[in-house]
Design a protein around this motif. Sequence first.
Motif, PDB file in Angstrom:
ATOM      1  N   ALA A 168      12.328  14.920 -38.996  1.00  0.00           N
ATOM      2  CA  ALA A 168      11.045  15.433 -38.531  1.00  0.00           C
ATOM      3  C   ALA A 168      10.179  14.245 -38.118  1.00  0.00           C
ATOM      4  CB  ALA A 168      10.349  16.239 -39.620  1.00  0.00           C
ATOM      5  N   SER A 169       9.490  14.391 -36.979  1.00  0.00           N
ATOM      6  CA  SER A 169       8.705  13.282 -36.437  1.00  0.00           C
ATOM      7  C   SER A 169       7.403  13.780 -35.833  1.00  0.00           C
ATOM      8  CB  SER A 169       9.491  12.537 -35.349  1.00  0.00           C
ATOM      9  OG  SER A 169      10.680  11.972 -35.854  1.00  0.00           O
ATOM     10  N   VAL A 170       6.402  12.920 -35.909  1.00  0.00           N
ATOM     11  CA  VAL A 170       5.169  13.076 -35.147  1.00  0.00           C
ATOM     12  C   VAL A 170       4.944  11.762 -34.414  1.00  0.00           C
ATOM     13  CG1 VAL A 170       2.681  13.464 -35.216  1.00  0.00           C
ATOM     14  CG2 VAL A 170       4.166  14.696 -36.814  1.00  0.00           C
ATOM     15  N   PHE A 171       5.103  11.785 -33.090  1.00  0.00           N
ATOM     16  CA  PHE A 171       4.888  10.584 -32.273  1.00  0.00           C
ATOM     17  C   PHE A 171       3.512  10.665 -31.620  1.00  0.00           C
ATOM     18  CE2 PHE A 171       9.430   8.941 -31.068  1.00  0.00           C
ATOM     19  CZ  PHE A 171       9.736   8.808 -32.411  1.00  0.00           C
ATOM     20  N   THR A 172       2.751   9.594 -31.736  1.00  0.00           N
ATOM     21  CA  THR A 172       1.458   9.539 -31.071  1.00  0.00           C
ATOM     22  C   THR A 172       1.652   9.200 -29.593  1.00  0.00           C
ATOM     23  OG1 THR A 172       1.233   7.223 -31.762  1.00  0.00           O
ATOM     24  CG2 THR A 172       0.180   8.890 -33.134  1.00  0.00           C
ATOM     25  N   GLU A 173       0.660   9.535 -28.790  1.00  0.00           N
ATOM     26  CA  GLU A 173       0.749   9.334 -27.342  1.00  0.00           C
ATOM     27  C   GLU A 173       1.095   7.884 -27.001  1.00  0.00           C
ATOM     28  OE1 GLU A 173      -1.970   9.900 -23.284  1.00  0.00           O
ATOM     29  OE2 GLU A 173      -2.678  10.653 -25.223  1.00  0.00           O
ATOM     30  N   GLY A 174       2.120   7.710 -26.180  1.00  0.00           N
ATOM     31  CA  GLY A 174       2.542   6.389 -25.729  1.00  0.00           C
ATOM     32  C   GLY A 174       3.580   5.724 -26.603  1.00  0.00           C
ATOM     33  N   TYR A 175       3.801   6.273 -27.828  1.00  0.00           N
ATOM     34  CA  TYR A 175       4.784   5.653 -28.711  1.00  0.00           C
ATOM     35  C   TYR A 175       6.193   5.970 -28.226  1.00  0.00           C
ATOM     36  CZ  TYR A 175       7.372   4.254 -32.845  1.00  0.00           C
ATOM     37  OH  TYR A 175       8.261   3.641 -33.688  1.00  0.00           O
ATOM     38  N   GLU A 176       7.098   5.007 -28.325  1.00  0.00           N
ATOM     39  CA  GLU A 176       8.476   5.233 -27.927  1.00  0.00           C
ATOM     40  C   GLU A 176       9.434   4.578 -28.915  1.00  0.00           C
ATOM     41  OE1 GLU A 176       9.597   3.249 -24.155  1.00  0.00           O
ATOM     42  OE2 GLU A 176       7.526   2.569 -24.120  1.00  0.00           O
ATOM     43  N   GLN A 177      10.578   5.223 -29.112  1.00  0.00           N
ATOM     44  CA  GLN A 177      11.589   4.726 -30.039  1.00  0.00           C
ATOM     45  C   GLN A 177      12.941   5.301 -29.637  1.00  0.00           C
ATOM     46  OE1 GLN A 177      10.540   5.128 -34.159  1.00  0.00           O
ATOM     47  NE2 GLN A 177      12.523   4.453 -34.913  1.00  0.00           N
ATOM     48  N   GLU A 178      13.991   4.544 -29.910  1.00  0.00           N
ATOM     49  CA  GLU A 178      15.346   4.983 -29.574  1.00  0.00           C
ATOM     50  C   GLU A 178      16.055   5.487 -30.822  1.00  0.00           C
ATOM     51  OE1 GLU A 178      19.384   3.163 -27.431  1.00  0.00           O
ATOM     52  OE2 GLU A 178      17.420   2.239 -27.117  1.00  0.00           O
ATOM     53  N   PHE A 179      16.802   6.577 -30.654  1.00  0.00           N
ATOM     54  CA  PHE A 179      17.618   7.117 -31.736  1.00  0.00           C
ATOM     55  C   PHE A 179      19.078   6.885 -31.389  1.00  0.00           C
ATOM     56  CE2 PHE A 179      20.081  10.411 -33.872  1.00  0.00           C
ATOM     57  CZ  PHE A 179      19.567  10.359 -35.167  1.00  0.00           C
ATOM     58  N   ALA A 180      19.791   6.178 -32.265  1.00  0.00           N
ATOM     59  CA  ALA A 180      21.198   5.849 -32.028  1.00  0.00           C
ATOM     60  C   ALA A 180      22.073   6.987 -32.532  1.00  0.00           C
ATOM     61  CB  ALA A 180      21.555   4.543 -32.731  1.00  0.00           C
ATOM     62  N   LEU A 181      22.767   7.625 -31.624  1.00  0.00           N
ATOM     63  CA  LEU A 181      23.645   8.740 -31.956  1.00  0.00           C
ATOM     64  C   LEU A 181      25.039   8.214 -32.281  1.00  0.00           C
ATOM     65  CD1 LEU A 181      23.677  11.846 -32.129  1.00  0.00           C
ATOM     66  CD2 LEU A 181      24.420  11.870 -29.743  1.00  0.00           C
ATOM     67  N   ARG A 182      25.570   8.635 -33.419  1.00  0.00           N
ATOM     68  CA  ARG A 182      26.892   8.182 -33.843  1.00  0.00           C
ATOM     69  C   ARG A 182      27.992   8.780 -32.968  1.00  0.00           C
ATOM     70  NH1 ARG A 182      26.704  10.049 -39.857  1.00  0.00           N
ATOM     71  NH2 ARG A 182      24.998  11.334 -39.070  1.00  0.00           N
ATOM     72  N   SER A 183      29.134   8.130 -32.957  1.00  0.00           N
ATOM     73  CA  SER A 183      30.265   8.556 -32.145  1.00  0.00           C
ATOM     74  C   SER A 183      30.686   9.982 -32.495  1.00  0.00           C
ATOM     75  CB  SER A 183      31.455   7.606 -32.362  1.00  0.00           C
ATOM     76  OG  SER A 183      32.592   8.037 -31.665  1.00  0.00           O
ATOM     77  N   LYS A 184      30.926  10.778 -31.471  1.00  0.00           N
ATOM     78  CA  LYS A 184      31.402  12.161 -31.576  1.00  0.00           C
ATOM     79  C   LYS A 184      30.387  13.101 -32.204  1.00  0.00           C
ATOM     80  CE  LYS A 184      36.270  10.813 -31.775  1.00  0.00           C
ATOM     81  NZ  LYS A 184      37.551  10.932 -32.525  1.00  0.00           N
ATOM     82  N   ARG A 185      29.125  12.665 -32.344  1.00  0.00           N
ATOM     83  CA  ARG A 185      28.070  13.524 -32.859  1.00  0.00           C
ATOM     84  C   ARG A 185      27.264  14.094 -31.687  1.00  0.00           C
ATOM     85  NH1 ARG A 185      28.036  14.212 -38.581  1.00  0.00           N
ATOM     86  NH2 ARG A 185      25.750  14.295 -38.564  1.00  0.00           N
ATOM     87  N   GLY A 186      26.520  15.149 -31.959  1.00  0.00           N
ATOM     88  CA  GLY A 186      25.649  15.749 -30.963  1.00  0.00           C
ATOM     89  C   GLY A 186      24.235  15.857 -31.502  1.00  0.00           C
ATOM     90  N   ALA A 187      23.243  15.691 -30.638  1.00  0.00           N
ATOM     91  CA  ALA A 187      21.843  15.783 -31.037  1.00  0.00           C
ATOM     92  C   ALA A 187      21.199  16.999 -30.379  1.00  0.00           C
ATOM     93  CB  ALA A 187      21.086  14.518 -30.647  1.00  0.00           C
ATOM     94  N   TRP A 188      20.468  17.753 -31.174  1.00  0.00           N
ATOM     95  CA  TRP A 188      19.618  18.824 -30.661  1.00  0.00           C
ATOM     96  C   TRP A 188      18.181  18.444 -31.008  1.00  0.00           C
ATOM     97  CZ3 TRP A 188      20.799  23.555 -28.178  1.00  0.00           C
ATOM     98  CH2 TRP A 188      19.699  24.391 -27.964  1.00  0.00           C
ATOM     99  N   LEU A 189      17.355  18.224 -29.981  1.00  0.00           N
ATOM    100  CA  LEU A 189      15.962  17.848 -30.189  1.00  0.00           C
ATOM    101  C   LEU A 189      15.088  19.045 -29.845  1.00  0.00           C
ATOM    102  CD1 LEU A 189      14.311  14.495 -29.232  1.00  0.00           C
ATOM    103  CD2 LEU A 189      13.140  16.635 -28.763  1.00  0.00           C
ATOM    104  N   GLN A 190      14.269  19.482 -30.795  1.00  0.00           N
ATOM    105  CA  GLN A 190      13.449  20.681 -30.650  1.00  0.00           C
ATOM    106  C   GLN A 190      11.970  20.333 -30.786  1.00  0.00           C
ATOM    107  OE1 GLN A 190      14.455  24.166 -30.215  1.00  0.00           O
ATOM    108  NE2 GLN A 190      12.267  24.173 -29.698  1.00  0.00           N
TER     109      GLN A 190
END
Length: 232
Positions: A168-190
Amino acid sequence: MMYQRKSEDRGYAEFGGWLKSMHTFSFADYYDPKFMGYRDLRVINQDWIAKSSGFPAHPHRDMEIITYVLKGAVEHRDSLGNVGQIKAGEIQTMHAGTGMRHSEYNPSETEDLQLFQIWIMPDVVGATPGYTQQSFTREQKLNQFKLIVSKDGREGSQKINQDADLYASVFTEGYEQEFALRSKRGAWLQLAEGELDVNGQILKSGDALVVEEENLKIKALKETEFLLFDLR
């Protein structure tokens, strides 16, 4: 691989004026063969429950059920004897296992309740039923990926019977960050509310994005609250 699930393309249901629900995947009377779930993620319903209303006692079995409260509070009662209120910023995790019944109610006489109801398929059938709830503050989620659910309960997260991580995340305006996805995994961002640029795709309130085989480069175009599932 990457594709969007637009908020307005979700299924919609309304019941008796007390419940409005947006279904990401096929659920109840909403059916779309292209959206039966994603990996072990089976349900994401965004529910708006009117004041002094809710779901009467009903059964579940062999499902990991997570309730993430966005606004207001939900009152929970179940057949294991658990009774409590889960407020905005808190989650409850229910292991339905061999079977249990529960009710969910908006106890407020003045405020509507908004939440995500999430179902994840378990990796074991016939588990012992269980229930937990936990608070995660805004500060814990601010400009970081805060792990709130996992298989092993690491970093103080809630345990579930599946190799799935939920952040769970709350990003403030302008903030950026990378999420490293592990091999053979899938990400669902809601997204719950706000606006993000994810790998060049613009997502707004209620939108979702699936990403596989690449990392997620996430930038908030306005303050945004979102959930990120890392699935096997």
